[in-house]
Design a protein around this motif. Structure first.
Motif, mmCIF file in Angstrom:
data_model
loop_
_atom_site.group_PDB
_atom_site.id
_atom_site.type_symbol
_atom_site.label_atom_id
_atom_site.label_comp_id
_atom_site.label_asym_id
_atom_site.label_seq_id
_atom_site.Cartn_x
_atom_site.Cartn_y
_atom_site.Cartn_z
ATOM 1 N N ARG A 1 0.868 -1.164 0.285
ATOM 2 C CA ARG A 1 -0.078 0.043 0.137
ATOM 3 C C ARG A 1 0.742 1.260 -0.002
ATOM 4 O O ARG A 1 1.601 1.597 1.079
ATOM 5 N N PRO A 2 1.000 1.888 -1.161
ATOM 6 C CA PRO A 2 2.050 2.879 -1.111
ATOM 7 C C PRO A 2 0.950 4.384 -0.910
ATOM 8 O O PRO A 2 0.012 4.427 -1.013
ATOM 9 N N LEU A 3 1.929 5.398 -0.871
ATOM 10 C CA LEU A 3 1.484 6.878 -1.096
ATOM 11 C C LEU A 3 1.984 7.171 -2.392
ATOM 12 O O LEU A 3 2.769 6.525 -2.919
ATOM 13 N N PRO A 4 1.263 8.300 -3.199
ATOM 14 C CA PRO A 4 1.888 8.582 -4.681
ATOM 15 C C PRO A 4 3.427 8.747 -4.494
ATOM 16 O O PRO A 4 3.776 8.068 -5.987
ATOM 17 N N THR A 5 3.853 9.270 -3.553
ATOM 18 C CA THR A 5 5.389 9.603 -3.792
ATOM 19 C C THR A 5 6.104 8.292 -3.696
ATOM 20 O O THR A 5 7.382 8.121 -4.221
ATOM 21 N N GLY A 6 5.353 7.101 -3.361
ATOM 22 C CA GLY A 6 6.178 5.733 -3.358
ATOM 23 C C GLY A 6 5.862 5.069 -4.588
ATOM 24 O O GLY A 6 6.571 3.860 -4.855
ATOM 25 N N LEU A 7 5.371 5.822 -5.469
ATOM 26 C CA LEU A 7 5.249 4.737 -6.974
ATOM 27 C C LEU A 7 6.400 5.202 -7.706
ATOM 28 O O LEU A 7 6.601 4.637 -8.546
ATOM 29 N N GLY A 8 7.185 6.055 -7.488
ATOM 30 C CA GLY A 8 8.602 6.142 -8.113
ATOM 31 C C GLY A 8 8.778 7.237 -9.193
ATOM 32 O O GLY A 8 9.555 7.582 -9.861
ATOM 33 N N LEU B 1 7.743 1.221 5.894
ATOM 34 C CA LEU B 1 7.360 -0.354 6.209
ATOM 35 C C LEU B 1 6.780 -0.940 4.823
ATOM 36 O O LEU B 1 7.148 -2.108 4.642
ATOM 37 N N GLN B 2 5.834 -0.340 3.910
ATOM 38 C CA GLN B 2 5.390 -0.741 2.847
ATOM 39 C C GLN B 2 6.433 -1.268 1.712
ATOM 40 O O GLN B 2 6.010 -2.105 0.893
ATOM 41 N N HIS B 3 7.596 -0.827 1.876
ATOM 42 C CA HIS B 3 8.540 -1.175 0.992
ATOM 43 C C HIS B 3 9.342 -2.458 1.290
ATOM 44 O O HIS B 3 10.257 -3.025 0.372
ATOM 45 N N LEU B 4 8.931 -2.960 2.544
ATOM 46 C CA LEU B 4 9.550 -4.223 3.036
ATOM 47 C C LEU B 4 8.752 -5.403 2.735
ATOM 48 O O LEU B 4 7.448 -5.194 2.470
ATOM 49 N N ASP C 1 16.265 2.590 5.984
ATOM 50 C CA ASP C 1 17.188 3.908 5.846
ATOM 51 C C ASP C 1 17.260 4.519 4.756
ATOM 52 O O ASP C 1 17.351 5.814 4.636
ATOM 53 N N ALA C 2 16.875 3.733 3.584
ATOM 54 C CA ALA C 2 16.956 4.370 1.975
ATOM 55 C C ALA C 2 15.687 5.216 2.021
ATOM 56 O O ALA C 2 15.651 6.159 0.956
ATOM 57 N N VAL C 3 14.520 4.712 2.451
ATOM 58 C CA VAL C 3 13.330 5.136 1.960
ATOM 59 C C VAL C 3 12.535 5.576 3.143
ATOM 60 O O VAL C 3 11.489 6.325 3.105
ATOM 61 N N GLY C 4 12.938 5.521 4.394
ATOM 62 C CA GLY C 4 12.012 6.035 5.533
ATOM 63 C C GLY C 4 12.492 7.511 5.834
ATOM 64 O O GLY C 4 13.221 8.026 5.282
ATOM 65 N N PRO C 5 11.712 8.081 6.714
ATOM 66 C CA PRO C 5 11.867 9.257 7.164
ATOM 67 C C PRO C 5 12.976 9.731 8.113
ATOM 68 O O PRO C 5 13.828 8.731 8.505
ATOM 69 N N SER C 6 13.469 10.816 7.737
ATOM 70 C CA SER C 6 14.815 11.189 8.280
ATOM 71 C C SER C 6 14.889 11.346 9.999
ATOM 72 O O SER C 6 13.591 11.762 10.449
ATOM 73 N N GLN C 7 15.882 10.796 10.450
ATOM 74 C CA GLN C 7 15.740 10.794 11.977
ATOM 75 C C GLN C 7 16.133 12.501 12.343
ATOM 76 O O GLN C 7 15.743 12.685 13.507
ATOM 77 N N ASP C 8 16.352 13.188 11.518
ATOM 78 C CA ASP C 8 16.718 14.545 11.830
ATOM 79 C C ASP C 8 15.467 15.757 11.496
ATOM 80 O O ASP C 8 15.442 16.620 12.188
ATOM 81 N N PRO D 1 -6.817 8.950 -4.088
ATOM 82 C CA PRO D 1 -6.387 7.850 -5.097
ATOM 83 C C PRO D 1 -5.724 8.652 -6.240
ATOM 84 O O PRO D 1 -5.635 8.021 -7.321
ATOM 85 N N PHE D 2 -5.548 10.051 -6.518
ATOM 86 C CA PHE D 2 -4.695 10.465 -7.538
ATOM 87 C C PHE D 2 -3.426 10.080 -7.361
ATOM 88 O O PHE D 2 -2.772 10.268 -6.303
ATOM 89 N N ASP D 3 -2.596 9.785 -8.335
ATOM 90 C CA ASP D 3 -1.217 9.199 -8.412
ATOM 91 C C ASP D 3 -0.327 10.452 -8.455
ATOM 92 O O ASP D 3 0.928 10.174 -8.050
ATOM 93 N N GLY D 4 -0.655 11.792 -8.544
ATOM 94 C CA GLY D 4 0.440 12.648 -8.673
ATOM 95 C C GLY D 4 0.874 13.251 -7.420
ATOM 96 O O GLY D 4 0.040 13.079 -6.107
ATOM 97 N N TRP D 5 2.112 13.909 -7.049
ATOM 98 C CA TRP D 5 2.404 14.502 -6.008
ATOM 99 C C TRP D 5 3.145 15.844 -6.494
ATOM 100 O O TRP D 5 3.612 15.925 -7.677
ATOM 101 N N TYR D 6 3.109 16.808 -5.312
ATOM 102 C CA TYR D 6 3.299 18.338 -5.935
ATOM 103 C C TYR D 6 4.249 18.700 -4.724
ATOM 104 O O TYR D 6 4.138 18.516 -3.668
ATOM 105 N N GLN D 7 5.170 19.578 -5.471
ATOM 106 C CA GLN D 7 6.222 20.011 -4.263
ATOM 107 C C GLN D 7 6.567 21.639 -4.514
ATOM 108 O O GLN D 7 6.571 22.190 -5.388
ATOM 109 N N GLY D 8 6.557 22.326 -3.291
ATOM 110 C CA GLY D 8 6.684 23.524 -3.171
ATOM 111 C C GLY D 8 5.406 24.257 -2.962
ATOM 112 O O GLY D 8 4.442 23.933 -3.684
ATOM 113 N N GLY D 9 5.279 25.458 -2.132
ATOM 114 C CA GLY D 9 4.134 25.985 -1.961
ATOM 115 C C GLY D 9 3.616 26.718 -3.219
ATOM 116 O O GLY D 9 2.301 26.418 -3.346
#
Length: 337
Positions: free
Chosen positions: A92-99, A150-153, A197-204, A248-256
């Motif tokens: 089960r991805p989010l749109p950003t997880g579709l690549g 977790l869905q990437h595992l 570590d490669a796909v998860g949220p940053s610890q920072d 369920p829309f597959d796009g994602w958008y970056q920046g205000g």
């Protein structure tokens, strides 16, 4: 040898010790729901799997010997119930997880109904972090970005990582629970951590907890901007790298600016008052339920989107706007305003 759990059955075939099963198991229902949610990424599936876990546990309660705690025993059953359910299923991805790269805000929206999307979790369904005996109460363990990672595992990697790093089980306990060796558990855990570590949220990431004054103030301004239909004010709240996605829309958008343009081009609201938002929390994060006034609703505001926000010191860094309005009932929200 009689361990006190296997007395003679009554004439009707029922085990008299099963009568106290719910009293023993019910206190763990909420954390089992969160556990199944981490495994599946679906609130709907998690609810069904908790019911299946309780049914399996009740049927085998007369054979429970008390070698572990009831809580551990239930998590073991829940984990294997989830693993069985996940066989052959897509993640089960989010749109950003579709690549795919970020979309242009003026592009047509593409709905992917065939994708099983990640779902949010009401905070009332997660564990109580004020209880020191409940390790899994950590907000990080139900944070939307973590569950998406977790869905990437693989399901078994997911199970091992959650049991070891969230529930803090020993490797031998995990091996016994999922029917494998300690060496295999350690190997699965190593690969799972590397992939996370490669796909998860940053610890920072410095996210504001939903009960903090800063988060409440930011959420109130976010709600006010939408209700006033003030897109310019809304754009100013996003960081330069902020992400907006809306399954369920597959796009994602970056920046205000891109997010503002997307809302301007696609939001059915036309003026202040068309949208109303109720503040809430989901996945241990600030959230808001959006109701939209549409021509066909006779002036009523009806469920439209459920927003889960990442709020940082510099502004909003991420919004997932879920369009699955069946989630409103799961969050105990009204059918209309």
């Amino acid at each position: 040898m009689d361990d006190g759990r296997s007395p003679k059955r009554r004439a009707d075939g029922l085990d008299p010790n099963r009568g106290d099963f719910l009293a023993q198991a019910e206190p763990y229902r909420r954390e089992l729901l969160a556990h199944c949610y981490r495994m599946t990424g679906s609130l709907h599936d998690a609810e069904d799997l908790v019911q299946e876990t309780f049914l399996r546990a009740w049927k085998s309660y007369d054979r429970f010997e008390g070698k572990s705690s009831v809580r551990t025993w239930l998590h073991r059953i829940a984990t294997n119930t989830c693993l069985t359910s996940l066989e052959g299923r897509q993640r089960r991805p989010l749109p950003t997880g579709l690549g795919a790269p970020s979309s242009q805000p003026t592009d047509d929206l593409v709905e992917r109904a065939e994708v099983l999307w990640l779902e949010p979790l009401p905070d009332s369904s997660s564990e109580d972090p004020s209880d020191p005996s409940v390790i899994v109460g950590s907000r990080e363990s139900v944070r939307l970005a973590f569950v998406a990672a977790l869905q990437h595992l693989s399901p078994r990697q997911r199970a091992v990582l959650v049991l070891r790093d969230v529930l803090q089980w020993k490797a031998a306990e995990v091996a016994d629970a999922i029917g494998t060796s300690v060496a295999a558990v350690n190997s699965l855990l190593q690969r799972a951590r590397a992939q996370l570590d490669a796909v998860g949220p940053s610890q920072d990431d410095q996210l504001s907890p939903p009960e903090s004054a800063e988060a409440r103030e930011q959420l109130a301004r976010y709600i006010s901007a939408f209700e006033d239909y003030d897109i310019e004010r809304l754009v100013e709240m996003f960081t330069a790298e902020a992400i907006w996605e809306m399954p369920p829309f597959d796009g994602w958008y970056q920046g205000g600016p891109a997010i503002g343009a997307l809302i301007h081009h696609n939001c059915p609201a036309n003026a202040a008052g068309d949208m109303r938002l109720l503040p809430l929390t989901a996945n241990g994060q600030p959230a808001a339920a959006m109701y939209m006034r549409l021509p066909e609703t006779g002036g009523r505001h009806v469920p439209f989107q459920l927003h889960v926000l990442d709020l940082g010191p510099d502004g909003i860094t991420h919004v997932v706007a879920f369009l699955d309005t069946s989630l409103f009932a799961k969050f105990g929200l009204p059918e209309a305003l």
